[in-house]
Design an enzyme around this catalytic site. Structure first.
Site, PDB file in Angstrom:
ATOM      1  N   HIS A  40       0.555  -0.978   0.029  1.00 23.58           N
ATOM      2  CA  HIS A  40       0.003  -0.147   0.297  1.00 23.58           C
ATOM      3  C   HIS A  40       0.939   1.362   0.204  1.00 23.58           C
ATOM      4  O   HIS A  40       2.508   1.520  -0.211  1.00 23.58           O
ATOM      5  CB  HIS A  40      -1.342  -0.101   1.631  1.00 23.58           C
ATOM      6  CG  HIS A  40      -0.634   0.118   2.667  1.00 23.58           C
ATOM      7  ND1 HIS A  40       0.054  -1.465   3.418  1.00 23.58           N
ATOM      8  CD2 HIS A  40       0.266   1.108   2.612  1.00 23.58           C
ATOM      9  CE1 HIS A  40       0.241  -0.777   4.538  1.00 23.58           C
ATOM     10  NE2 HIS A  40       0.978   0.570   4.880  1.00 23.58           N
TER      11      HIS A  40
HETATM   12  C1  T46 Z   1       4.345   0.614   6.640  1.00 23.10           C
HETATM   13  C2  T46 Z   1       5.048  -0.938   7.155  1.00 23.10           C
HETATM   14  C3  T46 Z   1       6.114  -0.512   7.534  1.00 23.10           C
HETATM   15  C4  T46 Z   1      -2.816  -0.227  13.768  1.00 23.10           C
HETATM   16  O1  T46 Z   1      -3.909  -0.018  14.621  1.00 23.10           O
HETATM   17  N1  T46 Z   1      -1.776   0.332  14.257  1.00 23.10           N
HETATM   18  C5  T46 Z   1      -0.977   0.921  13.193  1.00 23.10           C
HETATM   19  O2  T46 Z   1       0.101   2.023  13.364  1.00 23.10           O
HETATM   20  C6  T46 Z   1      -0.701   0.121  12.335  1.00 23.10           C
HETATM   21  C7  T46 Z   1       1.030   1.046  11.395  1.00 23.10           C
HETATM   22  C8  T46 Z   1      -1.376  -0.420  12.187  1.00 23.10           C
HETATM   23  N2  T46 Z   1      -2.639  -1.199  12.935  1.00 23.10           N
HETATM   24  C9  T46 Z   1      -3.517  -2.235  12.428  1.00 23.10           C
HETATM   25  C10 T46 Z   1      -4.013  -2.033  11.310  1.00 23.10           C
HETATM   26  C11 T46 Z   1      -3.814  -3.853  10.849  1.00 23.10           C
HETATM   27  O3  T46 Z   1      -5.454  -4.167  11.287  1.00 23.10           O
HETATM   28  O4  T46 Z   1      -2.418  -3.270  12.406  1.00 23.10           O
HETATM   29  C12 T46 Z   1      -2.802  -3.976  11.446  1.00 23.10           C
HETATM   30  C13 T46 Z   1      -1.941  -4.679  10.588  1.00 23.10           C
HETATM   31  O5  T46 Z   1      -1.704  -3.248  10.281  1.00 23.10           O
HETATM   32  P1  T46 Z   1      -0.847  -3.435   7.942  1.00 23.10           P
HETATM   33  O6  T46 Z   1      -1.852  -4.149   7.420  1.00 23.10           O
HETATM   34  O7  T46 Z   1      -0.706  -2.284   7.974  1.00 23.10           O
HETATM   35  O8  T46 Z   1       0.158  -3.276   8.459  1.00 23.10           O
HETATM   36  P2  T46 Z   1       1.689  -3.293   7.570  1.00 23.10           P
HETATM   37  O9  T46 Z   1       3.014  -4.375   7.846  1.00 23.10           O
HETATM   38  O10 T46 Z   1       1.468  -4.178   6.195  1.00 23.10           O
HETATM   39  O11 T46 Z   1       2.379  -1.982   7.307  1.00 23.10           O
HETATM   40  C14 T46 Z   1       2.561  -1.778   8.005  1.00 23.10           C
HETATM   41  C15 T46 Z   1       2.143   0.565   8.154  1.00 23.10           C
HETATM   42  O12 T46 Z   1       0.812  -0.249   7.872  1.00 23.10           O
HETATM   43  C16 T46 Z   1       2.619   0.660   6.712  1.00 23.10           C
HETATM   44  O13 T46 Z   1       2.460   2.311   6.895  1.00 23.10           O
HETATM   45  O14 T46 Z   1       5.266   1.361   6.014  1.00 23.10           O
HETATM   46  O15 T46 Z   1       4.081  -1.698   8.185  1.00 23.10           O
END
Ligand code: T46
Length: 123
Positions: A40
């Protein structure tokens, strides 16, 4: 890096080493083997990502250029700015990816469709 005979210490302060106010810190660890994350971009978010343990590959793509950056040292940070598509690959079992973010979590800031990201990156 502030090392001494005892070992190493890195301090990161908003406005000094980190060029934005840190609104949020999170860390990613314990990934299952072969897992890939990210896929994303964000509308308005700047982040520093540091693999403080182990390693992973951060793929960053601004819509024109794509690069794979190996994060494998606790003294190496990558800055990921607005409208940058990111993917994380090749997590080592001991990887701990620490992220400093300029904004609080906002699900509405995510762009999860690559074609939509490309369109926005061109405007
Ligand atoms: C990025 C990479 C390095 C939260 O509740 N709070 C938060 O601050 C974050 C980042 C996530 N979440 C929740 C949302 C989802 O339910 O944790 C779950 C996993 O998050 P996400 O799918 O966004 O994780 P990644 O590893 O795909 O990506 C994250 C960041 O979103 C992104 O900006 O640069 O880590």
């Amino acid at each position: 890096m502030r090392g001494d005979a005892r070992g190493s210490l890195i301090a990161l302060e908003s406005g000094h080493e980190v060029p934005f106010d840190i609104a949020r810190i999170y860390y990613i660890f314990g990934n299952n083997p072969g897992v890939e994350r990210g896929f994303h971009a964000h509308e308005r978010l700047t982040q520093w990502a540091i693999c403080v343990s182990g390693s992973c590959v951060m793929r960053v793509d601004d819509g024109a250029t794509r690069a794979d950056v190996l994060l494998d040292r606790p003294d190496l940070a990558i800055e990921i700015g607005w409208l940058t598509w990111r993917e994380m690959h090749d997590f080592s079992p001991d990887a701990v990816l620490l992220v400093l973010a300029s904004e609080r979590y906002d699900i509405d800031d995510y762009i999860i469709d690559y074609e939509q990201f490309l369109e926005k990156s061109r405007t």
